[in-house]
Design a protein around this motif. Sequence first.
Motif, PDB file in Angstrom:
ATOM      1  N   MET A   1       2.883   6.327  -9.989  1.00 49.76           N
ATOM      2  CA  MET A   1       1.527   6.259  -9.463  1.00 49.76           C
ATOM      3  C   MET A   1       0.950   4.938  -9.005  1.00 49.76           C
ATOM      4  SD  MET A   1      -0.536   8.557  -8.795  1.00 49.76           S
ATOM      5  CE  MET A   1      -2.212   8.833  -8.629  1.00 49.76           C
ATOM      6  N   LYS A   2       1.477   4.208  -9.939  1.00 50.75           N
ATOM      7  CA  LYS A   2       1.035   2.579  -9.702  1.00 50.75           C
ATOM      8  C   LYS A   2       1.479   2.246  -8.290  1.00 50.75           C
ATOM      9  CE  LYS A   2       0.276   1.227 -14.589  1.00 50.75           C
ATOM     10  NZ  LYS A   2       0.681   0.369 -15.495  1.00 50.75           N
ATOM     11  N   GLU A   3       2.772   2.661  -7.802  1.00 52.07           N
ATOM     12  CA  GLU A   3       3.393   2.181  -6.762  1.00 52.07           C
ATOM     13  C   GLU A   3       2.566   2.633  -5.534  1.00 52.07           C
ATOM     14  OE1 GLU A   3       7.497   3.298  -6.700  1.00 52.07           O
ATOM     15  OE2 GLU A   3       8.036   1.754  -8.350  1.00 52.07           O
ATOM     16  N   ILE A   4       2.203   3.713  -5.528  1.00 51.53           N
ATOM     17  CA  ILE A   4       1.377   4.431  -4.441  1.00 51.53           C
ATOM     18  C   ILE A   4      -0.112   3.815  -4.544  1.00 51.53           C
ATOM     19  CG2 ILE A   4       0.414   6.807  -3.717  1.00 51.53           C
ATOM     20  CD1 ILE A   4       2.368   8.245  -5.074  1.00 51.53           C
ATOM     21  N   THR A   5      -0.507   3.522  -5.513  1.00 51.14           N
ATOM     22  CA  THR A   5      -1.809   2.969  -5.469  1.00 51.14           C
ATOM     23  C   THR A   5      -1.821   1.396  -5.001  1.00 51.14           C
ATOM     24  OG1 THR A   5      -2.264   4.103  -7.526  1.00 51.14           O
ATOM     25  CG2 THR A   5      -3.738   2.471  -6.856  1.00 51.14           C
ATOM     26  N   ALA A   6      -0.704   0.522  -5.307  1.00 51.09           N
ATOM     27  CA  ALA A   6      -0.561  -0.563  -5.035  1.00 51.09           C
ATOM     28  C   ALA A   6      -0.328  -0.521  -3.444  1.00 51.09           C
ATOM     29  CB  ALA A   6       0.452  -1.266  -5.679  1.00 51.09           C
ATOM     30  N   LEU A   7       0.412   0.258  -2.791  1.00 48.93           N
ATOM     31  CA  LEU A   7       0.791   0.561  -1.451  1.00 48.93           C
ATOM     32  C   LEU A   7      -0.596   0.906  -0.670  1.00 48.93           C
ATOM     33  CD1 LEU A   7       2.987   0.409   0.853  1.00 48.93           C
ATOM     34  CD2 LEU A   7       3.474   2.807   0.127  1.00 48.93           C
ATOM     35  N   ALA A   8      -1.173   1.914  -1.285  1.00 47.95           N
ATOM     36  CA  ALA A   8      -2.416   2.101  -0.559  1.00 47.95           C
ATOM     37  C   ALA A   8      -3.439   1.031  -0.574  1.00 47.95           C
ATOM     38  CB  ALA A   8      -3.075   3.477  -1.111  1.00 47.95           C
ATOM     39  N   VAL A   9      -3.501   0.190  -1.537  1.00 47.63           N
ATOM     40  CA  VAL A   9      -4.472  -0.972  -1.407  1.00 47.63           C
ATOM     41  C   VAL A   9      -3.977  -1.832  -0.552  1.00 47.63           C
ATOM     42  CG1 VAL A   9      -5.362  -3.109  -2.808  1.00 47.63           C
ATOM     43  CG2 VAL A   9      -5.380  -0.628  -3.852  1.00 47.63           C
ATOM     44  N   THR A  10      -2.826  -2.411  -0.337  1.00 47.03           N
ATOM     45  CA  THR A  10      -2.138  -3.105   0.483  1.00 47.03           C
ATOM     46  C   THR A  10      -2.649  -2.731   2.014  1.00 47.03           C
ATOM     47  OG1 THR A  10      -0.355  -3.704  -1.141  1.00 47.03           O
ATOM     48  CG2 THR A  10      -0.098  -4.269   1.550  1.00 47.03           C
ATOM     49  N   ALA A  11      -2.211  -1.435   2.185  1.00 48.10           N
ATOM     50  CA  ALA A  11      -2.584  -0.756   3.503  1.00 48.10           C
ATOM     51  C   ALA A  11      -3.991  -0.892   4.045  1.00 48.10           C
ATOM     52  CB  ALA A  11      -1.796   0.404   3.821  1.00 48.10           C
ATOM     53  N   LEU A  12      -4.754  -0.613   3.149  1.00 44.23           N
ATOM     54  CA  LEU A  12      -6.092  -0.647   3.249  1.00 44.23           C
ATOM     55  C   LEU A  12      -6.622  -2.144   3.471  1.00 44.23           C
ATOM     56  CD1 LEU A  12      -8.944   0.904   3.412  1.00 44.23           C
ATOM     57  CD2 LEU A  12      -9.168   0.514   1.028  1.00 44.23           C
ATOM     58  N   THR A  13      -6.042  -3.144   2.724  1.00 41.90           N
ATOM     59  CA  THR A  13      -6.603  -4.460   2.896  1.00 41.90           C
ATOM     60  C   THR A  13      -6.262  -5.039   4.165  1.00 41.90           C
ATOM     61  OG1 THR A  13      -6.333  -4.801   0.591  1.00 41.90           O
ATOM     62  CG2 THR A  13      -6.250  -6.722   1.995  1.00 41.90           C
ATOM     63  N   THR A  14      -4.953  -4.546   4.689  1.00 41.52           N
ATOM     64  CA  THR A  14      -4.303  -4.798   6.015  1.00 41.52           C
ATOM     65  C   THR A  14      -5.250  -4.449   6.953  1.00 41.52           C
ATOM     66  OG1 THR A  14      -2.078  -5.066   5.009  1.00 41.52           O
ATOM     67  CG2 THR A  14      -2.421  -5.078   7.520  1.00 41.52           C
TER      68      THR A  14
END
Length: 63
Positions: A1-14
């Motif tokens: 779950m932490k990996e998905i959240t980290a990926l979503a935060v990275t995508a949103l920031t980008t």
Amino acid sequence: MKEITALAVTALTTATLLSGLTPSAQARPGPVVPHPWDKRVHCNATDPDGRHIVTRFGTSGLG
């Protein structure tokens, strides 16, 4: 779950950073209006007195 959240935060920031680099439709300038005195030469001629007569491209705004 932490990996998905980290990926979503990275995508949103980008996406947020990249959206600031592209101009919006309201920020685009209007059509380019040419200057009434176009300096391009349409044709050259020489009168009998030896003077050079230049005809340039232009609009009626030039005179």
